[in-house]
Design a protein around this motif. Structure first.
Motif, PDB file in Angstrom:
ATOM      1  N   ARG A  50      81.677  53.438 129.297  1.00  0.00           N
ATOM      2  CA  ARG A  50      81.429  52.032 128.990  1.00  0.00           C
ATOM      3  C   ARG A  50      80.270  51.934 127.989  1.00  0.00           C
ATOM      4  N   GLY A  51      80.366  51.020 127.071  1.00  0.00           N
ATOM      5  CA  GLY A  51      79.328  50.897 126.063  1.00  0.00           C
ATOM      6  C   GLY A  51      79.511  51.828 124.888  1.00  0.00           C
ATOM      7  N   GLY A  52      80.590  52.633 124.897  1.00  0.00           N
ATOM      8  CA  GLY A  52      80.899  53.442 123.732  1.00  0.00           C
ATOM      9  C   GLY A  52      80.488  54.888 123.787  1.00  0.00           C
ATOM     10  N   THR A  53      79.960  55.375 124.913  1.00  0.00           N
ATOM     11  CA  THR A  53      79.603  56.791 125.029  1.00  0.00           C
ATOM     12  C   THR A  53      80.861  57.645 125.008  1.00  0.00           C
ATOM     13  N   PRO A  54      80.958  58.631 124.122  1.00  0.00           N
ATOM     14  CA  PRO A  54      82.133  59.515 124.119  1.00  0.00           C
ATOM     15  C   PRO A  54      82.147  60.400 125.369  1.00  0.00           C
ATOM     16  N   VAL A  55      83.238  60.353 126.096  1.00  0.00           N
ATOM     17  CA  VAL A  55      83.371  61.107 127.345  1.00  0.00           C
ATOM     18  C   VAL A  55      84.670  61.893 127.312  1.00  0.00           C
ATOM     19  N   LEU A  56      84.588  63.143 127.724  1.00  0.00           N
ATOM     20  CA  LEU A  56      85.765  63.984 127.861  1.00  0.00           C
ATOM     21  C   LEU A  56      85.953  64.321 129.334  1.00  0.00           C
ATOM     22  N   GLY A  57      87.084  63.906 129.894  1.00  0.00           N
ATOM     23  CA  GLY A  57      87.422  64.251 131.269  1.00  0.00           C
ATOM     24  C   GLY A  57      88.294  65.494 131.292  1.00  0.00           C
ATOM     25  N   ILE A  58      87.948  66.447 132.169  1.00  0.00           N
ATOM     26  CA  ILE A  58      88.677  67.708 132.266  1.00  0.00           C
ATOM     27  C   ILE A  58      89.123  67.911 133.707  1.00  0.00           C
ATOM     28  N   ASP A  59      90.397  68.255 133.887  1.00  0.00           N
ATOM     29  CA  ASP A  59      90.901  68.493 135.233  1.00  0.00           C
ATOM     30  C   ASP A  59      92.039  69.520 135.158  1.00  0.00           C
ATOM     31  N   PRO A  60      92.145  70.396 136.169  1.00  0.00           N
ATOM     32  CA  PRO A  60      93.225  71.392 136.138  1.00  0.00           C
ATOM     33  C   PRO A  60      94.599  70.817 136.442  1.00  0.00           C
ATOM     34  N   ASP A  61      94.642  69.644 137.073  1.00  0.00           N
ATOM     35  CA  ASP A  61      95.907  69.044 137.494  1.00  0.00           C
ATOM     36  C   ASP A  61      96.410  68.088 136.418  1.00  0.00           C
ATOM     37  N   ALA A  62      97.378  68.535 135.644  1.00  0.00           N
ATOM     38  CA  ALA A  62      97.894  67.701 134.555  1.00  0.00           C
ATOM     39  C   ALA A  62      98.496  66.404 135.078  1.00  0.00           C
ATOM     40  N   ASP A  63      99.068  66.433 136.278  1.00  0.00           N
ATOM     41  CA  ASP A  63      99.681  65.236 136.840  1.00  0.00           C
ATOM     42  C   ASP A  63      98.649  64.190 137.231  1.00  0.00           C
ATOM     43  N   ALA A  64      97.403  64.616 137.485  1.00  0.00           N
ATOM     44  CA  ALA A  64      96.358  63.680 137.889  1.00  0.00           C
ATOM     45  C   ALA A  64      95.693  63.012 136.701  1.00  0.00           C
ATOM     46  N   LEU A  65      95.790  63.636 135.524  1.00  0.00           N
ATOM     47  CA  LEU A  65      95.094  63.115 134.352  1.00  0.00           C
ATOM     48  C   LEU A  65      95.674  61.769 133.922  1.00  0.00           C
ATOM     49  N   PRO A  66      94.812  60.869 133.459  1.00  0.00           N
ATOM     50  CA  PRO A  66      95.308  59.574 132.972  1.00  0.00           C
ATOM     51  C   PRO A  66      96.170  59.733 131.731  1.00  0.00           C
TER      52      PRO A  66
END
Length: 202
Positions: A50-66
């Motif tokens: 929120r507010g424009g901070t670049p964020v990278l989400g990493i998860d091993p479960d491809a089905d859980a990723l947005p």
């Protein structure tokens, strides 16, 4: 009727989301890149963005990723594991890891934290432990009371993520973090959690 809580995750509340504002407050202001390791459905990553901070989400479960949210979003998501992050050395200003360590190889995952954080970058680890001795019991009672207090007026939320029991005691968890990320701050916080904050040496 319990009072309505002003907590930003009052409608998606659990023992993890309760601490999302505190985790976000620890991220360095003006961060060029924040990484949420074990991001699951991306709730924390979006909050950090929120507010424009670049964020990278990493998860091993491809089905859980947005689903990809398009170029207008500052939160992006990729598949990856905590023990081998798809990031260059010293490329990250902030890193969050919520309820991840008990799912992975502890030492390898924390070595990756040391590798990818820039000097002065901040890592925030939220996790839990198991009872190791009678010395842990007073805190367990306090956790139950804190849960009853903080849960008032909130809607319980259980995202579809993998669950596992803690493999280390509270004391072992503290020792691990202080060994692998020396100089950080360990706090046993209410509702069966610890919070460890570490700043990469300059």
């Amino acid at each position: 009727m319990p009072p309505v809580s002003p907590h930003p995750f009052a409608t998606r509340w659990n023992h993890n989301s309760h601490y999302y504002p505190r985790i976000a407050a620890a991220v360095p202001p003006g961060a060029a890149l924040v990484v949420d390791v074990g991001c699951g459905d991306g709730t924390l990553a979006r909050y950090l963005a929120r507010g424009g901070t670049p964020v990278l989400g990493i998860d091993p479960d491809a089905d859980a990723l947005p689903v990809d949210e398009g170029s207008d979003s500052t939160a992006r998501f990729v598949q990856g594991v905590a023990e081998d992050l798809p990031l260059a050395d010293a490329s990250v200003d902030g890193l969050t890891m919520v309820m991840v360590l008990h799912h992975v190889d502890h030492a390898r995952a924390l070595a990756e934290v040391r590798r990818v954080l820039r000097p002065g970058g901040v890592a925030v680890v939220l996790g839990y432990g198991r009872v190791g001795s009678a010395l842990d019991l007073p805190a367990e009672v306090g956790d139950l009371l804190a849960h009853r207090w903080h849960a008032r007026g909130k809607t319980p939320w259980e995202p579809s993520v993998a669950l596992a029991d803690p493999d280390l005691t509270w004391r072992q968890s503290r020792r691990l973090l202080r060994t692998e990320l020396p100089g950080g701050t360990y706090r046993r916080v209410p509702m069966w959690r610890y919070l460890y904050t570490w700043t990469a040496p300059l």
